[in-house]
Design an enzyme around this catalytic site. Structure first.
Site, PDB file in Angstrom:
ATOM      1  N   LYS A 135     -41.568  -4.668 126.884  1.00 51.53           N
ATOM      2  CA  LYS A 135     -40.256  -4.273 126.345  1.00 51.53           C
ATOM      3  C   LYS A 135     -39.231  -4.125 127.474  1.00 51.53           C
ATOM      4  CE  LYS A 135     -37.020  -2.568 123.660  1.00 51.53           C
ATOM      5  NZ  LYS A 135     -36.260  -3.345 122.691  1.00 51.53           N
ATOM      6  N   LYS A 182     -30.691   3.804 129.493  1.00 50.72           N
ATOM      7  CA  LYS A 182     -32.004   4.458 129.653  1.00 50.72           C
ATOM      8  C   LYS A 182     -33.091   3.410 129.892  1.00 50.72           C
ATOM      9  CE  LYS A 182     -34.057   4.726 125.883  1.00 50.72           C
ATOM     10  NZ  LYS A 182     -35.003   3.976 125.057  1.00 50.72           N
TER      11      LYS A 182
HETATM   12  P1  NAD Z   1     -31.131   6.720 117.275  1.00 49.78           P
HETATM   13  O1  NAD Z   1     -30.480   7.615 118.268  1.00 49.78           O
HETATM   14  O2  NAD Z   1     -30.320   6.091 116.208  1.00 49.78           O
HETATM   15  O3  NAD Z   1     -32.371   7.475 116.564  1.00 49.78           O
HETATM   16  C1  NAD Z   1     -33.193   8.405 117.194  1.00 49.78           C
HETATM   17  C2  NAD Z   1     -33.557   9.463 116.150  1.00 49.78           C
HETATM   18  O4  NAD Z   1     -34.470  10.401 116.724  1.00 49.78           O
HETATM   19  C3  NAD Z   1     -32.334  10.264 115.689  1.00 49.78           C
HETATM   20  O5  NAD Z   1     -32.258  10.249 114.272  1.00 49.78           O
HETATM   21  C4  NAD Z   1     -32.583  11.661 116.233  1.00 49.78           C
HETATM   22  O6  NAD Z   1     -32.050  12.691 115.410  1.00 49.78           O
HETATM   23  C5  NAD Z   1     -34.107  11.696 116.250  1.00 49.78           C
HETATM   24  N1  NAD Z   1     -34.661  12.688 117.162  1.00 49.78           N
HETATM   25  C6  NAD Z   1     -34.329  12.919 118.459  1.00 49.78           C
HETATM   26  N2  NAD Z   1     -35.104  13.912 118.961  1.00 49.78           N
HETATM   27  C7  NAD Z   1     -35.930  14.307 117.959  1.00 49.78           C
HETATM   28  C8  NAD Z   1     -36.958  15.290 117.867  1.00 49.78           C
HETATM   29  N3  NAD Z   1     -37.271  16.090 118.896  1.00 49.78           N
HETATM   30  N4  NAD Z   1     -37.607  15.435 116.681  1.00 49.78           N
HETATM   31  C9  NAD Z   1     -37.298  14.643 115.613  1.00 49.78           C
HETATM   32  N5  NAD Z   1     -36.323  13.688 115.648  1.00 49.78           N
HETATM   33  C10 NAD Z   1     -35.657  13.542 116.815  1.00 49.78           C
HETATM   34  O7  NAD Z   1     -31.874   5.590 118.148  1.00 49.78           O
HETATM   35  P2  NAD Z   1     -32.431   4.165 117.655  1.00 49.78           P
HETATM   36  O8  NAD Z   1     -31.403   3.147 117.913  1.00 49.78           O
HETATM   37  O9  NAD Z   1     -33.050   4.310 116.318  1.00 49.78           O
HETATM   38  O10 NAD Z   1     -33.563   3.933 118.764  1.00 49.78           O
HETATM   39  C11 NAD Z   1     -34.835   4.574 118.714  1.00 49.78           C
HETATM   40  C12 NAD Z   1     -35.713   3.971 119.809  1.00 49.78           C
HETATM   41  O11 NAD Z   1     -35.852   2.564 119.575  1.00 49.78           O
HETATM   42  C13 NAD Z   1     -35.136   4.095 121.223  1.00 49.78           C
HETATM   43  O12 NAD Z   1     -36.188   4.284 122.141  1.00 49.78           O
HETATM   44  C14 NAD Z   1     -34.441   2.768 121.434  1.00 49.78           C
HETATM   45  O13 NAD Z   1     -34.317   2.449 122.798  1.00 49.78           O
HETATM   46  C15 NAD Z   1     -35.376   1.827 120.695  1.00 49.78           C
HETATM   47  N6  NAD Z   1     -34.783   0.581 120.168  1.00 49.78           N
HETATM   48  C16 NAD Z   1     -33.551   0.564 119.585  1.00 49.78           C
HETATM   49  C17 NAD Z   1     -33.036  -0.638 119.090  1.00 49.78           C
HETATM   50  C18 NAD Z   1     -31.676  -0.723 118.424  1.00 49.78           C
HETATM   51  O14 NAD Z   1     -31.165  -1.854 118.259  1.00 49.78           O
HETATM   52  N7  NAD Z   1     -31.055   0.369 118.014  1.00 49.78           N
HETATM   53  C19 NAD Z   1     -33.791  -1.802 119.169  1.00 49.78           C
HETATM   54  C20 NAD Z   1     -35.065  -1.753 119.742  1.00 49.78           C
HETATM   55  C21 NAD Z   1     -35.553  -0.554 120.241  1.00 49.78           C
END
Ligand code: NAD
Length: 291
Positions: A171, A239
């Site tokens: 990744k 990040k």
């Molecule tokens: P986001 O910020 O939209 O979602 C993260 C969620 O985690 C939020 O709803 C937040 O409230 C929740 N959260 C944070 N701390 C928490 C805790 N202690 N307990 C419970 N819930 C908690 O982020 P995202 O875009 O959904 O990304 C999530 C992961 O996937 C990240 O690691 C990101 O790098 C990866 N990712 C994102 C994408 C994208 O296009 N958005 C694509 C591939 C990978």
């Protein structure tokens, strides 16, 4: 059917959890944002008090959280998954985190006779919504085989990478290519705009040649439209490049282009774009944007 616990219902986790509900899995969910939980409960999930509670109710626990410290806290912390997870259960982290953290979690869960996989994804929110993610998986082969039906619900390109951490290394390679390409697309479109050449035509022409990429296609379209709603938050991509640079340091591999893009992302973050889509890095060239 395995009972699934899902923690982290954001831009990616929300639609992924919904796809699991749609094919009939029973789901226990948790997020610190009550609105995200409400949406899943309306779709048929049950909410839980804390990660330990989620684990108690589940055969498979999935996390989709922002960063390594979040996953560490949710899994290994007080009231963490590790406190409630049953012997023989399976833990799958689908967030993008440091490979070293995946290994730490794998080892801690192994002591409890719990299997663990690092299974980060690529394909963005559209891939999450459509169940077409690319999933890159590290961990024991037996755990991978067990998780396969779940991965088939969430993604299309499912690749077993090898031992624990190999999914996260893959990744981080993905994030280098996407980040550096995004910077190239930003520069090219800024130049075309300054030279008063039609941006839609530039994108159309380049998509048929060697500059073709998903980044030019999707992110290029966003840049042209000025749509900076996330998507993928700039702060999360920054990040990820930190993970790439750390991994490069550990492996003694120089990553000069990654380092430059990370600096440019820092400039974007300093201008307040951290919560916007990562395509906002194009805005730091605003001074050259004459159109
Ligand atoms: P986001 O910020 O939209 O979602 C993260 C969620 O985690 C939020 O709803 C937040 O409230 C929740 N959260 C944070 N701390 C928490 C805790 N202690 N307990 C419970 N819930 C908690 O982020 P995202 O875009 O959904 O990304 C999530 C992961 O996937 C990240 O690691 C990101 O790098 C990866 N990712 C994102 C994408 C994208 O296009 N958005 C694509 C591939 C990978």
């Amino acid at each position: 059917m395995d009972r699934i616990g899902f923690i982290g219902l954001g831009i990616m986790g929300g639609p992924m959890a919904k796809n699991l509900l749609k094919v009939g899995y029973s789901l226990t969910v948790l997020d610190i944002n009550p609105q995200s939980v409400d949406e899943l409960v309306k779709a048929g999930a049950t909410s839980a008090e804390d990660p330990c509670d989620v684990a108690r109710e589940s055969d498979i626990v999935i996390t989709m959280l922002p960063d390594s410290p979040d996953v560490e806290k949710v899994v290994l912390g007080e009231e963490g998954v590790i406190q409630g997870i049953k012997e023989g259960a399976l833990f799958i982290d689908m967030s993008t985190i440091a490979p070293a953290m995946s290994i730490k979690i794998y080892e801690a869960l192994q002591d409890k006779n719990v299997q663990s996989l690092d299974a980060p994804v690529s394909g963005g929110y559209m891939g999450a919504e459509n169940g077409t993610l690319s999933i890159m998986i590290g961990g024991d082969r037996t755990a991978f085989d067990r998780a396969f039906p779940v991965f088939q619900t969430l993604g299309k390109n499912i690749v077993y990478m090898g031992e624990t951490g190999a999914g996260q290394v893959t990744k981080t390679c993905n994030q280098i290519i996407v980040g550096v390409t995004l910077q190239a697309v930003s520069e090219a479109l800024t130049l075309a705009k300054a030279a008063e050449v039609d941006l839609n035509k530039v994108r159309q022409a380049l998509l048929g040649g060697f500059a073709q990429s998903k980044v030019l296609d999707h992110q290029g379209e966003r840049i042209i439209e000025g749509n900076f709603e996330p998507g993928f938050k700039l702060k999360l991509h920054r990040k990820d490049l930190n993970i790439s640079l750390e991994t490069g340091k550990e492996q003694q591999v120089p990553l000069p282009c990654t380092a430059i893009v990370a600096q440019l992302m820092d400039a974007g973050m300093a201008q307040g774009f951290g919560e916007s889509d990562h395509t906002t890095i194009t805005k730091i060239f605003k001074s050259t944007d004459r159109a």
